[in-house]
Design a protein around this motif. Structure first.
Motif, mmCIF file in Angstrom:
data_model
loop_
_atom_site.group_PDB
_atom_site.id
_atom_site.type_symbol
_atom_site.label_atom_id
_atom_site.label_comp_id
_atom_site.label_asym_id
_atom_site.label_seq_id
_atom_site.Cartn_x
_atom_site.Cartn_y
_atom_site.Cartn_z
ATOM 1 N N LYS A 3 34.059 46.186 29.470
ATOM 2 C CA LYS A 3 34.432 44.910 30.067
ATOM 3 C C LYS A 3 35.960 44.834 30.079
ATOM 4 N N VAL A 4 36.510 44.530 31.257
ATOM 5 C CA VAL A 4 37.952 44.512 31.465
ATOM 6 C C VAL A 4 38.343 43.173 32.077
ATOM 7 N N TYR A 5 39.496 42.665 31.668
ATOM 8 C CA TYR A 5 40.031 41.435 32.254
ATOM 9 C C TYR A 5 41.356 41.751 32.920
ATOM 10 N N LEU A 6 41.488 41.270 34.163
ATOM 11 C CA LEU A 6 42.699 41.464 34.953
ATOM 12 C C LEU A 6 43.287 40.114 35.325
ATOM 13 N N SER A 7 44.600 40.101 35.494
ATOM 14 C CA SER A 7 45.312 38.946 36.045
ATOM 15 C C SER A 7 45.889 39.375 37.385
ATOM 16 N N LEU A 8 45.720 38.534 38.401
ATOM 17 C CA LEU A 8 46.246 38.832 39.727
ATOM 18 C C LEU A 8 47.119 37.678 40.185
ATOM 19 N N GLY A 9 48.204 38.006 40.879
ATOM 20 C CA GLY A 9 49.095 36.979 41.400
ATOM 21 C C GLY A 9 49.743 37.417 42.688
ATOM 22 N N SER A 10 50.121 36.434 43.503
ATOM 23 C CA SER A 10 50.796 36.684 44.776
ATOM 24 C C SER A 10 51.714 35.514 45.086
ATOM 25 N N ASN A 11 52.927 35.825 45.575
ATOM 26 C CA ASN A 11 53.805 34.729 46.005
ATOM 27 C C ASN A 11 54.564 35.045 47.296
ATOM 28 N N ILE A 12 54.073 36.004 48.053
ATOM 29 C CA ILE A 12 54.668 36.330 49.350
ATOM 30 C C ILE A 12 53.579 36.278 50.413
ATOM 31 N N GLY A 13 53.880 35.647 51.535
ATOM 32 C CA GLY A 13 52.975 35.687 52.677
ATOM 33 C C GLY A 13 51.650 34.991 52.436
ATOM 34 N N LYS A 14 50.592 35.624 52.883
ATOM 35 C CA LYS A 14 49.238 35.062 52.812
ATOM 36 C C LYS A 14 48.663 35.314 51.419
ATOM 37 N N ARG A 15 49.076 34.477 50.468
ATOM 38 C CA ARG A 15 48.726 34.680 49.063
ATOM 39 C C ARG A 15 47.224 34.769 48.838
ATOM 40 N N LYS A 16 46.472 33.853 49.415
ATOM 41 C CA LYS A 16 45.014 33.842 49.251
ATOM 42 C C LYS A 16 44.411 35.148 49.782
ATOM 43 N N PHE A 17 44.877 35.587 50.945
ATOM 44 C CA PHE A 17 44.387 36.843 51.527
ATOM 45 C C PHE A 17 44.622 38.010 50.575
ATOM 46 N N TYR A 18 45.836 38.118 50.034
ATOM 47 C CA TYR A 18 46.146 39.240 49.152
ATOM 48 C C TYR A 18 45.259 39.239 47.907
ATOM 49 N N LEU A 19 45.024 38.067 47.340
ATOM 50 C CA LEU A 19 44.159 37.984 46.161
ATOM 51 C C LEU A 19 42.715 38.357 46.518
ATOM 52 N N GLU A 20 42.216 37.808 47.609
ATOM 53 C CA GLU A 20 40.837 38.100 48.014
ATOM 54 C C GLU A 20 40.661 39.576 48.356
ATOM 55 N N GLU A 21 41.656 40.139 49.034
ATOM 56 C CA GLU A 21 41.575 41.550 49.417
ATOM 57 C C GLU A 21 41.651 42.442 48.179
ATOM 58 N N ALA A 22 42.477 42.086 47.227
ATOM 59 C CA ALA A 22 42.561 42.870 45.991
ATOM 60 C C ALA A 22 41.224 42.849 45.255
ATOM 61 N N ILE A 23 40.575 41.690 45.169
ATOM 62 C CA ILE A 23 39.265 41.599 44.524
ATOM 63 C C ILE A 23 38.248 42.448 45.274
ATOM 64 N N ARG A 24 38.275 42.384 46.596
ATOM 65 C CA ARG A 24 37.342 43.184 47.413
ATOM 66 C C ARG A 24 37.565 44.677 47.165
ATOM 67 N N LEU A 25 38.832 45.099 47.149
ATOM 68 C CA LEU A 25 39.140 46.514 46.932
ATOM 69 C C LEU A 25 38.786 46.960 45.515
ATOM 70 N N LEU A 26 39.025 46.101 44.531
ATOM 71 C CA LEU A 26 38.630 46.429 43.160
ATOM 72 C C LEU A 26 37.123 46.617 43.075
#
Length: 163
Positions: A3-26
């Motif tokens: 079991k692993v815990y990650l923190s993700l953050g974004s503050n450039i451009g389409k922040r929601k997109f980057y977070l959602e895409e990172a989760i999808r890719l993970l």
């Protein structure tokens, strides 16, 4: 499975997109299954504060990968999503930090687990509490750790209203 815990953050451009895409890719990685994702939180920048606010979340995943292999995948995802490392704690399209990797204690040049700053960062601990309310770090419940942090600037966000 670890079991692993990650923190993700974004503050450039389409922040929601980057977070959602990172989760999808993970979740698409071999031997990785994202099991929980926190709410989204808007938070002021930490460290270098002269930049846009971040959109942050935490996720829980289960994996058979080794910690270094997961780190390499996380860094590949960051690069794929346009992350450029110009300055320490600078603006970024996506940041993926490994917070906890099972109960492992890792102290390598490129990876320290538990993450060395996680207990100081409300923007990490608040979303982590969302997905792991009974979790303890360094022998202390995260619900207790949060009480010592200034959480006044951490705002839960209706993700539908975020770009």
């Amino acid at each position: 499975m670890t079991k692993v815990y990650l923190s993700l953050g974004s503050n450039i451009g389409k922040r929601k997109f980057y977070l959602e895409e990172a989760i999808r890719l993970l979740n698409g990685l071999p031997n990785v299954n994202v099991t929980k994702v926190s709410s989204y939180y808007e938070t002021p920048a930490w460290g270098n504060t002269d930049q846009n606010d971040f959109l942050n979340l935490c996720c829980e995943l289960e994996t058979n990968l080794q910690a270094q292999d997961l780190l390499n995948h996380c860094q590949s995802i960051e690069k794929k999503l346009g992350r450029v490392r110009h300055e320490h704690w600078g603006p970024r399209t996506i940041d993926i930090d490994i917070l906890l990797f099972g109960d492992a204690l890792i102290n390598e040049d490129n990876l320290k687990v538990p993450h060395p700053y996680m207990l100081e960062r409300a923007f990490v601990m608040v979303p982590l509490l969302d997905i792991a309310p009974n979790l303890s770090v360094s022998g202390k419940p995260i619900s207790e750790i949060i009480k010592s942090l200034d959480c006044s600037d951490i705002q839960k966000i209706d993700v539908a209203s975020v770009r």
